[in-house]
Write a protein that holds these residues in place. Structure first.
Motif: not given
Lengths: 279, 279
Positions: A24-26, A62, A108, A112-115, A117
DNA sequence: ACAATAGTGTCTGTCAGACACTATGCC
DNA sequence: GGCATAGTGTCTGACAGACACTATTGT
């Protein structure tokens, strides 16, 4: 989870394929809180204190042109705390500032780009220490807070632009004090940052009562009147002078300095004194 | 951060390459706390209450054969809360349990395999509700806690195995109540879970004083003596009867049931009553 | 009878809320 | 002088800590 058998932990690690789990990206997002003086016409009156937060205008999608909390991605070789510190440094050029982790937001669709956290942090700064070190897109907004049992309303103003948010509070469990925040009105804040701000305000309001964190927002020398104003503006209510002085008397130390110049009796300047040191 | 110019947010998102940032693995780890009855030889005495936590024996590297908190990776299309709930279900077959986020641990080397950030949760369960639904490697450990201003010591025991940890507490800032935990002794717990457990105990100790979360560990009907025992075992100190009854009188409701059978005066059974409902 | 818990009455000191009062500089 | 803040004294009621006391069961 297991599979092939290994004789030792070293052997296992050598063979370990770290790509087998989805990653995931954080990011970290930091609430940089402070208290600002707002000049008042009457020469006798004290400048009014305003609770304020640092926001950054987004210059890309975004949420282009909306305001958000200073934040950024967490590097693969970077602690969460370090990421938050790095971002604070970038935005305000400040270091060695009081910071604490607030909450981790993991819905989730929060980006809007991606998941993504996001681990949120609170930073408390003395505004006198920075003034003109702000990065280009950053701006201090004063916050006027209206809160009741069901709702929080926050009015933001940076002198040029102003807007407000409305967030509903909904107890997650009757046995606890945890709220689920539902954003009812928000035109100008990006992502879920309205929720983050409301959570942060709530945390600060609470902790001001049983810790000494306010002093992180105070200059080295201050009058008890100024300190009381800061408490009042964060708690959103007036306090009685004698009660306030009783509460903070062990946390402050009188200095030989005096603040004169207002159209009224001069005031002794105090400084923070850690109550645990005297025992 | 910007680059090419886009006319709208939709257009930007279509073109967005989500792989440009390094991603991380994320897990949730859950502290499943409960209170256990420990039988006492004397027929007159009440069974002793023991504060306990659910641990899982690792059957694979790293930390093979050590104990750890039930946890697992967060799915890319899964909320943090949902991940924690899923893991609770897997380990205990319990659902609709009180849970709250504790803290997010992000040290670089907390997992020797790779960078993993872990969001920890606290879950409180009534042990009577599960007994034999435990998954294979899971086991309840009672905890005896010795705490002073500088250190916490926790002794774990599951009836077969026992071990202890020692963790030093170090204030992060003189103005706050946040501790940095330094593990001094730990042979049996995997990862940084000694820290997580100590943080969780600290949170629970605090929150028991100003929320009603204890009742999540109580059966539907209980005596005030039992409830007091639970408070005492979590706080690690004896409470005075009259004071205790004063404090909880608005949180409980007398029922017409009575508990008999001990070698002493029978006790009225109470149930939880949300104090905010009566106004 | 007695051990052990259940449950209550009440004194005491501490402390927050409230109000009243005095003090002092600057225009 | 009088406005506005600085700073203190003290009453009151709420409540936590402490202790003493009564009540009631099973063996």
């Amino acid at each position: 989870m297991s599979g092939k058998e290994y004789a030792s932990e070293e052997e296992f690690l050598k063979d370990y394929d770290s790509s087998q789990f989805e990653k995931l990206s954080m990011t970290t997002d930091t609430l940089i809180f402070s208290v600002a003086d707002e000049e008042v016409g009457n020469y006798r009156k004290l400048p009014e204190k305003k609770f304020s937060v640092l926001l950054v205008k987004r210059d890309s999608y975004p949420f282009k042109d909306k305001w958000c909390l200073p934040g950024g991605f967490v590097g693969i070789q970077e602690t969460l705390d370090d990421a938050a510190k790095r971002i604070l440094k970038t935005e305000t050029n400040l270091q060695d500032i009081y910071m604490e982790q607030l909450y981790t937001f993991g819905a989730i669709d929060r980006d809007p780009r991606m998941r993504i956290v996001s681990v949120s942090y609170i930073a408390l700064v003395d505004k006198n220490r920075l003034k003109d070190h702000l990065s280009g897109n950053a701006s201090w907004f004063t916050m006027d807070i209206l809160e009741d049992a069901k709702e929080v309303q926050v009015m933001f103003d940076n002198g040029i632009e102003n807007f407000s948010i409305t967030v509903e509070k909904c107890l997650k469990s009757p046995t606890s004090d945890r709220y689920e925040y539902i954003v009812k009105k928000n035109d100008k804040l990006a992502f879920d940052h309205a929720k983050v701000i409301v959570s942060g305000i709530s945390r600060l309001k609470n902790k001001i009562g049983y810790t000494d964190i306010v002093f992180n927002m105070m200059p080295k020398y201050f009058t008890l009147g100024e300190l009381q104003q800061v408490y009042e503006v964060i708690l959103g209510k007036k306090l009685l002078d004698p009660a306030f002085r009783r509460i903070i008397k062990d946390k402050v130390e009188k200095t030989d300095k005096i603040k004169t110049g207002g159209g009224h009796r001069p005031s002794v300047l105090y400084q923070y004194h850690n109550p645990n040191h005297e025992k």
